[in-house]
Design a protein around this motif. Structure first.
Motif, PDB file in Angstrom:
ATOM      1  N   VAL A 105      33.785  55.143  21.529  1.00 39.76           N
ATOM      2  CA  VAL A 105      32.682  54.320  21.034  1.00 39.76           C
ATOM      3  C   VAL A 105      31.707  55.168  20.211  1.00 39.76           C
ATOM      4  O   VAL A 105      31.139  54.697  19.223  1.00 39.76           O
ATOM      5  N   VAL A 106      31.511  56.435  20.605  1.00 35.68           N
ATOM      6  CA  VAL A 106      30.531  57.290  19.913  1.00 35.68           C
ATOM      7  C   VAL A 106      31.173  58.489  19.213  1.00 35.68           C
ATOM      8  O   VAL A 106      30.639  58.981  18.218  1.00 35.68           O
ATOM      9  N   ASN A 107      32.308  58.974  19.725  1.00 37.94           N
ATOM     10  CA  ASN A 107      32.925  60.162  19.122  1.00 37.94           C
ATOM     11  C   ASN A 107      34.408  60.166  19.450  1.00 37.94           C
ATOM     12  O   ASN A 107      34.825  60.616  20.511  1.00 37.94           O
ATOM     13  N   ASN A 108      35.179  59.679  18.533  1.00 36.45           N
ATOM     14  CA  ASN A 108      36.612  59.543  18.780  1.00 36.45           C
ATOM     15  C   ASN A 108      37.419  60.743  18.302  1.00 36.45           C
ATOM     16  O   ASN A 108      38.640  60.755  18.403  1.00 36.45           O
ATOM     17  N   TYR A 109      36.740  61.759  17.783  1.00 35.80           N
ATOM     18  CA  TYR A 109      37.436  62.919  17.217  1.00 35.80           C
ATOM     19  C   TYR A 109      36.519  64.132  17.383  1.00 35.80           C
ATOM     20  O   TYR A 109      35.803  64.519  16.462  1.00 35.80           O
ATOM     21  N   PRO A 110      36.501  64.751  18.574  1.00 35.48           N
ATOM     22  CA  PRO A 110      35.494  65.775  18.898  1.00 35.48           C
ATOM     23  C   PRO A 110      35.775  67.143  18.266  1.00 35.48           C
ATOM     24  O   PRO A 110      35.951  68.151  18.960  1.00 35.48           O
ATOM     25  N   ILE A 111      35.772  67.193  16.944  1.00 35.07           N
ATOM     26  CA  ILE A 111      36.097  68.448  16.263  1.00 35.07           C
ATOM     27  C   ILE A 111      34.974  69.475  16.402  1.00 35.07           C
ATOM     28  O   ILE A 111      35.233  70.668  16.625  1.00 35.07           O
ATOM     29  N   ASP A 112      33.719  69.041  16.279  1.00 36.57           N
ATOM     30  CA  ASP A 112      32.608  69.999  16.376  1.00 36.57           C
ATOM     31  C   ASP A 112      32.542  70.622  17.768  1.00 36.57           C
ATOM     32  O   ASP A 112      32.227  71.812  17.913  1.00 36.57           O
ATOM     33  N   GLU A 113      32.858  69.828  18.783  1.00 38.70           N
ATOM     34  CA  GLU A 113      32.813  70.310  20.157  1.00 38.70           C
ATOM     35  C   GLU A 113      33.913  71.348  20.416  1.00 38.70           C
ATOM     36  O   GLU A 113      33.702  72.327  21.139  1.00 38.70           O
ATOM     37  N   VAL A 114      35.077  71.156  19.800  1.00 39.85           N
ATOM     38  CA  VAL A 114      36.169  72.120  19.964  1.00 39.85           C
ATOM     39  C   VAL A 114      35.863  73.400  19.184  1.00 39.85           C
ATOM     40  O   VAL A 114      36.148  74.509  19.647  1.00 39.85           O
ATOM     41  N   LYS A 115      35.279  73.260  18.005  1.00 40.84           N
ATOM     42  CA  LYS A 115      34.872  74.458  17.249  1.00 40.84           C
ATOM     43  C   LYS A 115      33.884  75.294  18.061  1.00 40.84           C
ATOM     44  O   LYS A 115      33.938  76.532  18.071  1.00 40.84           O
ATOM     45  N   ALA A 116      32.981  74.611  18.744  1.00 39.83           N
ATOM     46  CA  ALA A 116      31.973  75.310  19.538  1.00 39.83           C
ATOM     47  C   ALA A 116      32.585  76.058  20.719  1.00 39.83           C
ATOM     48  O   ALA A 116      31.956  76.977  21.272  1.00 39.83           O
ATOM     49  N   MET A 117      33.797  75.687  21.113  1.00 36.55           N
ATOM     50  CA  MET A 117      34.467  76.391  22.203  1.00 36.55           C
ATOM     51  C   MET A 117      34.941  77.774  21.762  1.00 36.55           C
ATOM     52  O   MET A 117      35.253  78.622  22.596  1.00 36.55           O
ATOM     53  N   GLY A 118      35.037  77.984  20.426  1.00 41.80           N
ATOM     54  CA  GLY A 118      35.470  79.283  19.912  1.00 41.80           C
ATOM     55  C   GLY A 118      36.690  79.221  19.035  1.00 41.80           C
ATOM     56  O   GLY A 118      37.290  80.258  18.718  1.00 41.80           O
ATOM     57  N   ALA A 119      37.078  78.028  18.598  1.00 43.36           N
ATOM     58  CA  ALA A 119      38.290  77.886  17.789  1.00 43.36           C
ATOM     59  C   ALA A 119      38.064  78.372  16.362  1.00 43.36           C
ATOM     60  O   ALA A 119      37.036  78.085  15.743  1.00 43.36           O
ATOM     61  N   ASP A 120      39.048  79.117  15.837  1.00 42.47           N
ATOM     62  CA  ASP A 120      39.020  79.558  14.441  1.00 42.47           C
ATOM     63  C   ASP A 120      39.705  78.548  13.531  1.00 42.47           C
ATOM     64  O   ASP A 120      39.307  78.355  12.382  1.00 42.47           O
ATOM     65  N   ILE A 121      40.760  77.970  14.016  1.00 40.29           N
ATOM     66  CA  ILE A 121      41.557  77.013  13.260  1.00 40.29           C
ATOM     67  C   ILE A 121      41.608  75.710  14.060  1.00 40.29           C
ATOM     68  O   ILE A 121      41.800  75.709  15.280  1.00 40.29           O
ATOM     69  N   ILE A 122      41.452  74.581  13.376  1.00 38.62           N
ATOM     70  CA  ILE A 122      41.511  73.273  14.030  1.00 38.62           C
ATOM     71  C   ILE A 122      42.745  72.517  13.556  1.00 38.62           C
ATOM     72  O   ILE A 122      42.956  72.324  12.345  1.00 38.62           O
ATOM     73  N   ILE A 123      43.576  72.135  14.511  1.00 40.88           N
ATOM     74  CA  ILE A 123      44.665  71.185  14.253  1.00 40.88           C
ATOM     75  C   ILE A 123      44.210  69.859  14.833  1.00 40.88           C
ATOM     76  O   ILE A 123      43.907  69.763  16.030  1.00 40.88           O
ATOM     77  N   GLY A 124      44.123  68.845  14.008  1.00 44.85           N
ATOM     78  CA  GLY A 124      43.624  67.554  14.466  1.00 44.85           C
ATOM     79  C   GLY A 124      44.660  66.462  14.308  1.00 44.85           C
ATOM     80  O   GLY A 124      45.358  66.394  13.295  1.00 44.85           O
ATOM     81  N   VAL A 125      44.758  65.618  15.321  1.00 37.59           N
ATOM     82  CA  VAL A 125      45.697  64.490  15.286  1.00 37.59           C
ATOM     83  C   VAL A 125      44.876  63.207  15.356  1.00 37.59           C
ATOM     84  O   VAL A 125      44.185  62.948  16.344  1.00 37.59           O
ATOM     85  N   ASP A 126      44.948  62.420  14.315  1.00 33.52           N
ATOM     86  CA  ASP A 126      44.136  61.211  14.178  1.00 33.52           C
ATOM     87  C   ASP A 126      45.033  59.978  14.317  1.00 33.52           C
ATOM     88  O   ASP A 126      45.867  59.714  13.455  1.00 33.52           O
ATOM     89  N   VAL A 127      44.867  59.249  15.404  1.00 29.28           N
ATOM     90  CA  VAL A 127      45.691  58.051  15.628  1.00 29.28           C
ATOM     91  C   VAL A 127      44.812  56.799  15.699  1.00 29.28           C
ATOM     92  O   VAL A 127      45.213  55.778  16.266  1.00 29.28           O
ATOM     93  N   GLN A 128      43.625  56.882  15.139  1.00 30.12           N
ATOM     94  CA  GLN A 128      42.712  55.752  15.192  1.00 30.12           C
ATOM     95  C   GLN A 128      43.209  54.595  14.340  1.00 30.12           C
ATOM     96  O   GLN A 128      43.925  54.783  13.357  1.00 30.12           O
ATOM     97  N   ASP A 129      42.770  53.395  14.715  1.00 28.47           N
ATOM     98  CA  ASP A 129      43.086  52.209  13.929  1.00 28.47           C
ATOM     99  C   ASP A 129      42.356  52.238  12.590  1.00 28.47           C
ATOM    100  O   ASP A 129      41.233  52.735  12.494  1.00 28.47           O
TER     101      ASP A 129
END
Length: 748
Positions: free
Chosen positions: A212-236
């Protein structure tokens, strides 16, 4: 020379260290972002397969809704292929709807589930509707079992792969990052899709789906320490008007406005963006899971070169072995129940069908939890397994419940059969009227025949429970003269071969009952029965009215019942055993039956169902009854014939004959049904039955000499939320006649 060697050694070491440091800096950290999307989220499994194939080490995972579920399982140590196997074996319809297998229900809940079609809360005389289709209890049970190997992990950074998920605080409308606590509960909160699953309460905060508010938490994963983001988007994507066919479609469309707009920026932040081509599937297309997983594989394979390049920039790291449990059961030493104020622990354990210490299968435990959930007495049911420090592989079960304030409900049903004809039922049920564990229920039935059924029951779980029942049955039926043979003298000039019969029965029972060995129910009670039947077709009474009263008597008895029932379905069983034994001792009477002498009636029925394939099954049942003692009372004889009606007194169905056509004080009957489910919930059934009915069959040996009555039937049955809809054609070889039976809805 010595100093020269030392200087060379120093510079060589420094160079080696610098090279090693350079390599270390190239060991990039990969973060995986998995979006929500309901059934579309199964594509994440296909993507994970390709990620593993490329040799990538995933260092961080963040997900929402279905992405949280898949991500948490992967973060806990499951491989992509293991996840494929797990989700391929699931029955998603049962999982989502919180269906409780019939074998897992108590006898009381079985009767309830097989009578009422619709239930609505009715507190303060206000009709309300449920907050969601499902409470999500089946999902929670599954996640608890799959994640039991990490049950002691409270900080998700300590999982084999650090993990977080997103949920929505429904009261504040803000996102909450869930990265600590009991993992199954947190991901259940992240996936509580509005209208499909009920909100999840954790520490007094109410959560719904994080999408409802964040269906793709990329910023939160980056904040964990990730250098590279692989994202899978299955939204309608946004749908056109032709695809907005339901309230859920509209609700999801509204929710997608925000998430689709925010994805424009988030897509640009994603190093490897994977968007499987799954537009033709919906958030509830779980029955097409394998195609969705395959679509995830295909989408990720198109990024193969990028994935392999990332893998080359990582140091290989052996995957820690996870001590998965292959056991299908768990040993529970003790249950600690918290949060219960109105309902006792014995009541809760009785609904769970759980006695400790004992070993219980995960399936039975899940069934018990769902059985407790379906009582409607609890808004929230949470539990966790804690190791017993004194015994290896033994556990304490911590059970936390949030009791419901809901007390009153209205329940509805409808039925038609050839005996009671059309009927509509309205039920009013009130819980906790006098005590915390009591239930009072009144069925009022209108239609061609007015009836009622009143029940008051104090449920004490495994202890002896007490109840009071009062029911009134009424029907009118044309019956053959054999029905009254021996009760009155039929005039020689009587021209009719059938008479109109009015049948009334009022039964009041006070009973005790208990459950032992989890599956047997034993009941003892006292009964008053007022029985009257008459005909206005024949004779004249003392007031010169054109009618004959054959029976108008009050009977008093004590009785005992023993039941065992593991059938998976009452109407279309494919597995299980069934036994129902009843013994009534009639002690005295008052009324028209002046010749009454004490007698007993014993009857029993045993059945077995077996499935031979996914579509084909068979069941066989044998039943019988006998009157013991005086034969002066005939009004409680056994009457056979007809199909589809709820049993009253000693009436029993028999294919090939009309209801109440056959009569005797002894009977034996066997029936065989062959069921072919040619389409889901559509049944083609071939049946055959044989019976012997008469007086004193055991005394004169007639029960074994020959088969007196038989019938075959071919029918169609459809499972609906109102109950079974059935049409059957039957033929009796003895009569040389055929007959049709129609039955619709649950029987009451």
């Amino acid at each position: 020379m010595k100093y020269f060697i030392l200087i060379v050694f120093f510079f060589s070491s420094a160079l080696t260290f610098a090279q090693s440091d350079s390599i270390a800096k190239r060991d990039i950290k990969v973060g995986l972002v998995l979006s929500g999307g309901g059934a579309k989220g199964l594509a994440h499994i296909g993507v994970l397969k390709e990620i593993e194939k490329a040799g990538i080490r995933v260092d961080y995972i963040g997900g929402t809704s279905m992405g949280a579920i898949i991500g948490a399982l992967y973060a806990s140590g499951y491989s992509a292929h293991q996840l494929d196997s797990i989700f391929n074996d699931l029955d998603f319809e049962t999982l989502i709807r919180d269906d409780v297998p019939r074998r897992a229900k108590t006898f009381y809940e079985k009767e309830d589930a097989e009578k009422y079609a619709l239930t609505f809360p009715f507190d303060d005389f206000q009709l309300r509707f449920p907050s969601a289709i499902s409470k999500g209890q089946n999902v929670y049970n599954l996640l608890s079992r799959l994640l039991i190997h990490v049950k002691d992990v409270d900080d998700f950074n300590e999982l084999p792969i650090p993990f977080l998920c997103i949920a929505t605080d429904v009261e504040k409308g803000k996102q909450v990052i869930l990265n600590k606590g009991y993992l199954p509960r947190m991901i259940a909160a992240s996936g509580a899709l509005p209208s499909l699953f009920s909100p999840v309460t954790i520490n007094n905060t109410i959560y719904i789906d994080g999408g409802v508010v964040n269906n793709y938490p990329i910023d939160e994963v980056k904040a964990m320490g990730a250098d590279i983001i692989i994202g899978v988007d299955v939204q309608d994507t946004l749908k056109g008007r032709d695809n907005l066919q339901s309230a859920i479609d509209v609700l999801l469309q509204i929710n997608n406005y925000r998430t689709i707009e925010s994805m424009t920026k988030k897509r640009g932040k994603t190093d490897v963006y994977i968007n499987p081509g799954i537009d033709e599937f919906s958030v509830v297309s779980f029955d097409e899971g394998q195609q969705i997983i395959k679509a995830g594989e295909e989408a990720a394979s198109k990024k193969e070169s990028m994935l392999r390049e990332i893998a080359l920039q990582q140091n290989s790291k052996p995957k820690n072995g996870i001590p998965f449990s292959n056991s299908t059961s768990i040993y529970i030493d003790k249950v600690l129940v918290n949060g219960n104020k109105k309902y006792t622990s014995s009541y809760i354990l009785g609904k769970l069908k759980l006695k400790t210490p004992s070993e219980v299968s995960y399936q039975d435990f899940s069934d018990g939890v769902n059985n407790l959930s379906t009582t409607g007495n609890f808004n929230g049911i949470d539990y966790s397994f804690v190791n017993n420090p004194e015994k290896k592989d033994h556990y304490f079960l911590h059970f936390d419940v949030k009791e419901s304030n809901f007390k009153t409900s209205i329940r509805l049903a409808a039925h038609y059969d050839d005996l009671f004809k059309s009927a509509a039922l309205i039920n009013l049920t009130r819980k906790r009227l006098f005590t915390n564990n009591d239930i009072v229920s009144l069925d009022f039935i209108v239609g061609d025949n007015i009836r009622y059924n009143f029940n008051y029951y104090i449920d004490k779980g495994y202890y002896w429970s007490i109840g009071l029942n009062s029911r009134f049955s009424f029907f009118e039926k044309n019956v053959g003269l054999d029905f009254i043979e021996g009760e009155i003298e039929i005039p020689d000039n009587f021209q009719l071969n059938k008479i109109g019969l009015t049948y009334e029965d009022l039964t009041n029972q006070l009973f005790l009952q208990t459950v032992f060995r989890r599956v047997f129910q034993l009941g003892l009670g006292a009964e008053h029965k007022w029985l009257r039947y008459l005909s206005e077709t024949i004779g004249v009474d003392e007031n010169n009215n054109p009618r004959t009263i054959f029976e108008n008597t009050n009977y008093f008895s004590v009785y005992g019942v023993l039941k065992y029932d593991t059938l998976d379905d009452k109407f279309f069983p494919t597995s299980g055993l069934f036994f129902d034994g009843d013994f009534h001792w009639y002690l005295f009477a008052n009324g028209l039956n002046k010749a009454f002498e004490p007698f007993s009636i014993a009857k029993a029925k045993v059945g077995y169902a077996q499935s031979f394939s996914r579509r084909f099954s068979a069941n066989i049942a044998t039943e019988g009854g006998v009157k013991i003692g005086s034969t002066t009372t005939t009004s409680l004889d056994f009457f056979l014939g007809g199909y589809g009606y709820a049993p009253v007194n000693n009436l029993a169905p028999l294919y090939g004959y009309e209801a109440l056509e056959l009569r005797g004080n002894t009977y034996l009957k066997t029936i065989v049904n062959l069921d072919f489910e040619f389409a889901r919930k559509n049944h083609l059934i071939l049946s055959g039955n044989i019976a012997n009915v008469g007086d004193n069959l055991f005394g004169n040996g007639d029960w074994i000499k020959e088969i007196q009555y038989s019938g075959i039937a071919l029918g169609y049955g459809l499972e609906t939320f109102l109950g079974p809809m059935e049409a059957k054609y039957a033929y009796s070889p003895e009569k040389g006649e055929d007959i049709w039976y129609f039955s619709a809805g649950f029987r009451f």
